[in-house]
Write a protein that holds these residues in place. Structure first.
Motif, mmCIF file in Angstrom:
data_model
loop_
_atom_site.group_PDB
_atom_site.id
_atom_site.type_symbol
_atom_site.label_atom_id
_atom_site.label_comp_id
_atom_site.label_asym_id
_atom_site.label_seq_id
_atom_site.Cartn_x
_atom_site.Cartn_y
_atom_site.Cartn_z
ATOM 1 N N HIS A 1 0.700 -1.868 -0.103
ATOM 2 C CA HIS A 1 0.122 -0.082 -0.305
ATOM 3 C C HIS A 1 0.140 1.626 0.386
ATOM 4 O O HIS A 1 0.763 1.984 -0.779
ATOM 5 C CB HIS A 1 -0.344 0.077 1.282
ATOM 6 C CG HIS A 1 -1.703 1.316 1.519
ATOM 7 N ND1 HIS A 1 -2.913 1.511 2.281
ATOM 8 C CD2 HIS A 1 -2.829 1.897 0.377
ATOM 9 C CE1 HIS A 1 -3.121 2.803 2.346
ATOM 10 N NE2 HIS A 1 -3.306 3.012 0.806
ATOM 11 N N ASN A 2 1.829 1.178 1.192
ATOM 12 C CA ASN A 2 2.717 2.691 0.854
ATOM 13 C C ASN A 2 3.171 2.680 -0.318
ATOM 14 O O ASN A 2 4.025 4.018 -1.269
ATOM 15 C CB ASN A 2 3.601 2.366 2.382
ATOM 16 C CG ASN A 2 2.885 2.128 3.828
ATOM 17 O OD1 ASN A 2 2.098 3.058 3.869
ATOM 18 N ND2 ASN A 2 3.872 1.927 4.522
ATOM 19 N N VAL B 1 -1.730 5.501 -6.671
ATOM 20 C CA VAL B 1 -2.714 5.916 -5.873
ATOM 21 C C VAL B 1 -2.407 7.119 -5.250
ATOM 22 O O VAL B 1 -2.082 7.820 -5.021
ATOM 23 C CB VAL B 1 -2.991 5.089 -5.292
ATOM 24 C CG1 VAL B 1 -3.271 3.533 -5.906
ATOM 25 C CG2 VAL B 1 -2.476 4.515 -4.223
ATOM 26 N N LYS B 2 -4.211 8.071 -5.053
ATOM 27 C CA LYS B 2 -4.439 9.186 -4.743
ATOM 28 C C LYS B 2 -4.445 8.382 -2.834
ATOM 29 O O LYS B 2 -4.663 7.281 -2.679
ATOM 30 C CB LYS B 2 -6.300 9.339 -4.992
ATOM 31 C CG LYS B 2 -5.952 10.151 -6.541
ATOM 32 C CD LYS B 2 -7.629 10.847 -6.709
ATOM 33 C CE LYS B 2 -7.501 11.209 -7.891
ATOM 34 N NZ LYS B 2 -8.837 11.962 -8.261
ATOM 35 N N LYS B 3 -4.615 8.693 -1.944
ATOM 36 C CA LYS B 3 -4.700 8.994 -0.716
ATOM 37 C C LYS B 3 -6.269 8.362 -0.323
ATOM 38 O O LYS B 3 -7.367 8.659 -0.590
ATOM 39 C CB LYS B 3 -3.801 10.008 0.438
ATOM 40 C CG LYS B 3 -2.977 10.060 0.690
ATOM 41 C CD LYS B 3 -2.443 11.403 1.485
ATOM 42 C CE LYS B 3 -1.296 12.605 1.158
ATOM 43 N NZ LYS B 3 -1.174 13.015 1.940
ATOM 44 N N GLY C 1 -8.404 5.705 4.792
ATOM 45 C CA GLY C 1 -7.166 5.949 6.248
ATOM 46 C C GLY C 1 -6.194 6.271 6.200
ATOM 47 O O GLY C 1 -5.805 6.309 7.254
ATOM 48 N N THR C 2 -5.483 6.298 5.117
ATOM 49 C CA THR C 2 -3.805 7.518 5.107
ATOM 50 C C THR C 2 -4.551 8.930 5.808
ATOM 51 O O THR C 2 -3.329 9.705 6.294
ATOM 52 C CB THR C 2 -3.956 6.875 3.448
ATOM 53 O OG1 THR C 2 -3.692 5.465 3.949
ATOM 54 C CG2 THR C 2 -2.461 7.937 4.622
ATOM 55 N N ILE C 3 -5.518 9.577 5.132
ATOM 56 C CA ILE C 3 -5.644 10.999 5.208
ATOM 57 C C ILE C 3 -5.806 10.682 7.150
ATOM 58 O O ILE C 3 -5.680 11.790 7.614
ATOM 59 C CB ILE C 3 -6.638 10.828 4.861
ATOM 60 C CG1 ILE C 3 -6.325 11.469 3.573
ATOM 61 C CG2 ILE C 3 -7.834 12.538 4.893
ATOM 62 C CD1 ILE C 3 -7.562 11.212 2.720
ATOM 63 N N PHE C 4 -7.066 9.805 7.411
ATOM 64 C CA PHE C 4 -7.211 9.316 9.013
ATOM 65 C C PHE C 4 -6.039 9.596 9.680
ATOM 66 O O PHE C 4 -5.501 10.160 10.791
ATOM 67 C CB PHE C 4 -8.159 8.626 9.321
ATOM 68 C CG PHE C 4 -8.632 8.866 10.854
ATOM 69 C CD1 PHE C 4 -9.433 9.997 11.486
ATOM 70 C CD2 PHE C 4 -8.096 7.867 11.638
ATOM 71 C CE1 PHE C 4 -9.783 9.585 12.881
ATOM 72 C CE2 PHE C 4 -8.682 8.040 12.936
ATOM 73 C CZ PHE C 4 -9.591 8.823 13.666
ATOM 74 N N ALA D 1 -12.420 17.443 6.443
ATOM 75 C CA ALA D 1 -11.627 16.887 5.446
ATOM 76 C C ALA D 1 -12.390 15.905 4.655
ATOM 77 O O ALA D 1 -12.602 14.981 3.899
ATOM 78 C CB ALA D 1 -10.607 15.503 6.025
ATOM 79 N N GLY D 2 -13.923 15.963 5.775
ATOM 80 C CA GLY D 2 -15.106 15.526 5.121
ATOM 81 C C GLY D 2 -15.664 13.446 5.571
ATOM 82 O O GLY D 2 -16.491 13.760 5.241
#
Length: 230
Positions: free
Chosen positions: A133-134, A142-144, A147-150, A177-178
């Motif tokens: 994933h990383n 890929v876009k964030k 899970g990564t954003i949080f 962040a929505g």
């Protein structure tokens, strides 16, 4: 005997002749089925090598594709496309496009560790999936994902608040962040709960965790890109 219909959707590139004789012996039944020779093209070994050289992904080379991880995966019930075995197979082939197509599934790991516990080869499956994933994020493939954003918002809150979680700060950042939608009623209820629990006092005069300067340095080091030592 023909190939069962169930297996036809799984096995591709099968040759089955009406009659096969080997060393004077006629072969019939399901033995009379052969897989066509398959050639992997577009193989990119750098994907595998890079993942295997990280602290999270170094056990990927031990995988022998038995599928034990996927068969017992918690997320399979909710997302049929989620499969650690498949993720590892695509990484082994260097199939970036295949991984990109599964980007909405690969981040869903809940870290229950069932796959890691059951792996007969000692692969740290959960960590390997995170390493894959990383890799996708690192190379901008890929876009964030949510899970990564949080995770980033959570860590940012910890760093800004001396090692402590600020529900108010994290909630506001999550709303921005929505992730959540907070109305006036929600804010009133949240404020009441914080007053009753005494969190308002902590927000007005936050205290840092013990030895925060040392803890902060450890966190900052952990956030740096990690490469497995030789």
């Amino acid at each position: 005997m023909p190939i069962p219909e169930l297996e036809k959707s799984i096995i591709k590139g099968v040759i089955q002749k009406d009659k096969v004789v080997v060393d004077g012996v006629e072969i019939d039944g399901t033995w009379n089925a052969f897989l066509m020779e398959r050639t992997q093209t577009g193989y990119d070994p750098t994907v595998w090598d890079e993942i295997a050289n990280t602290l999270e992904g170094y056990t990927i080379s031990a995988c022998w594709q038995c599928g034990t991880c996927t068969s017992g995966c918690t997320m399979r019930e909710y997302d049929p496309n989620y499969g650690p075995r498949k993720f590892i197979d695509l990484a082994r082939k260097g199939d970036k496009q295949g991984l990109i197509e599964l980007q909405n599934s690969i981040w869903r790991c809940v870290s229950c560790q069932k796959c890691t516990h059951r792996c007969p080869k000692g692969v740290l499956v959960e960590e390997v999936v995170h390493a894959i994933h990383n890799y996708l994020h690192k190379h901008g493939l890929v876009k964030k994902d949510p899970g990564t954003i949080f995770d980033e918002l959570f860590l940012e809150t910890v760093m800004k608040n001396g090692g402590r979680i600020s529900e108010l700060t994290l909630g506001a950042a999550s709303a921005k962040a929505g992730f959540v939608s907070l109305g006036v009623k929600d804010l009133i209820m949240m404020s009441g709960a914080m007053l009753r629990s005494g969190l308002i006092k902590e927000l007005m005069k936050p205290s840092k965790v013990k030895n925060w300067d040392r803890v902060k340095k450890v966190l900052e080091e952990a956030m740096k890109e990690e490469v497995r030592p030789e």
